[in-house]
Design a protein around this motif. Sequence first.
Motif, PDB file in Angstrom:
ATOM      1  N   ARG A  89     101.495   1.528  38.826  1.00 31.88           N
ATOM      2  CA  ARG A  89     100.641   2.211  39.817  1.00 31.88           C
ATOM      3  C   ARG A  89     100.390   1.306  41.015  1.00 31.88           C
ATOM      4  O   ARG A  89     100.436   1.741  42.163  1.00 31.88           O
ATOM      5  CB  ARG A  89      99.310   2.627  39.178  1.00 31.88           C
ATOM      6  N   GLU A  90     100.137   0.032  40.752  1.00 33.13           N
ATOM      7  CA  GLU A  90      99.928  -0.929  41.841  1.00 33.13           C
ATOM      8  C   GLU A  90     101.184  -1.052  42.710  1.00 33.13           C
ATOM      9  O   GLU A  90     101.110  -1.112  43.934  1.00 33.13           O
ATOM     10  CB  GLU A  90      99.557  -2.294  41.262  1.00 33.13           C
ATOM     11  N   VAL A  92     103.499   1.290  43.180  1.00 41.29           N
ATOM     12  CA  VAL A  92     103.592   2.517  43.977  1.00 41.29           C
ATOM     13  C   VAL A  92     102.632   2.440  45.161  1.00 41.29           C
ATOM     14  O   VAL A  92     103.001   2.753  46.296  1.00 41.29           O
ATOM     15  CB  VAL A  92     103.332   3.775  43.108  1.00 41.29           C
ATOM     16  N   ASP A  93     101.390   2.001  44.899  1.00 35.30           N
ATOM     17  CA  ASP A  93     100.398   1.902  45.973  1.00 35.30           C
ATOM     18  C   ASP A  93     100.818   0.905  47.058  1.00 35.30           C
ATOM     19  O   ASP A  93     100.622   1.144  48.244  1.00 35.30           O
ATOM     20  CB  ASP A  93      99.035   1.492  45.411  1.00 35.30           C
ATOM     21  N   ARG A  94     101.418  -0.201  46.639  1.00 32.99           N
ATOM     22  CA  ARG A  94     101.772  -1.273  47.567  1.00 32.99           C
ATOM     23  C   ARG A  94     103.102  -1.034  48.288  1.00 32.99           C
ATOM     24  O   ARG A  94     103.219  -1.260  49.497  1.00 32.99           O
ATOM     25  CB  ARG A  94     101.835  -2.596  46.793  1.00 32.99           C
ATOM     26  N   THR A  97     103.874   4.196  48.645  1.00 30.51           N
ATOM     27  CA  THR A  97     102.980   5.038  49.441  1.00 30.51           C
ATOM     28  C   THR A  97     103.001   4.690  50.930  1.00 30.51           C
ATOM     29  O   THR A  97     103.064   5.609  51.760  1.00 30.51           O
ATOM     30  CB  THR A  97     101.550   5.008  48.871  1.00 30.51           C
ATOM     31  N   PRO A 101     104.092   8.236  52.976  1.00 32.01           N
ATOM     32  CA  PRO A 101     102.713   8.723  52.903  1.00 32.01           C
ATOM     33  C   PRO A 101     102.600  10.246  52.805  1.00 32.01           C
ATOM     34  O   PRO A 101     101.549  10.757  52.428  1.00 32.01           O
ATOM     35  CB  PRO A 101     102.083   8.206  54.197  1.00 32.01           C
TER      36      PRO A 101
END
Length: 172
Positions: A89-90, A92-94, A97, A101
């Motif tokens: 998840r980290e 993907v976020d970093r 995304t 976006p």
Amino acid sequence: MVRMPRRDEGSGAGMAVRPYRVRTAVAAASLMAVSLGVPAAYAGYTEGERRGADGAVAAPVGERYAETRLFFGTERPDGGPAVTDAQFREFVDREVTPRFPEGLTVREGRGQWRDVASGEIVRERSYELVLLYPVAEAERYGRLVERVRKAYRVAYAQDSVARVDDRVRVSF
């Protein structure tokens, strides 16, 4: 016995069509559709085509998009600890995304592959990332996808991240 016309016989419009060639072409097209996993109901359709109840071809729905699916394994080749849900998840976020976006989909799964060196089947928890972007921007987004793949390989000591690209029609 039925006599087949020679090449120079026929309607005068050129070579006559031989039934065995038609059967062979139909059989080859059917075999290709089955081998590619195309459902028989869709084998005769062109891209984005739908048929109504009366059999008429309906206009395609949606805009032309590129779809990229990436497959991320979680086991590390060096025997280190597997990538956790929180780590993914980290990641993907970093890494994902900020580059995509507009949106994405992540699916959890179980994958397997054959290790070339040992011949052993390796099974592992995995993630599938689905990205959609306009076909007109495929070159730019393609470069961003490659950056995501490289970032995961480096961050988690992976041999590879599989990539599958397709053209689809999308309606939001």
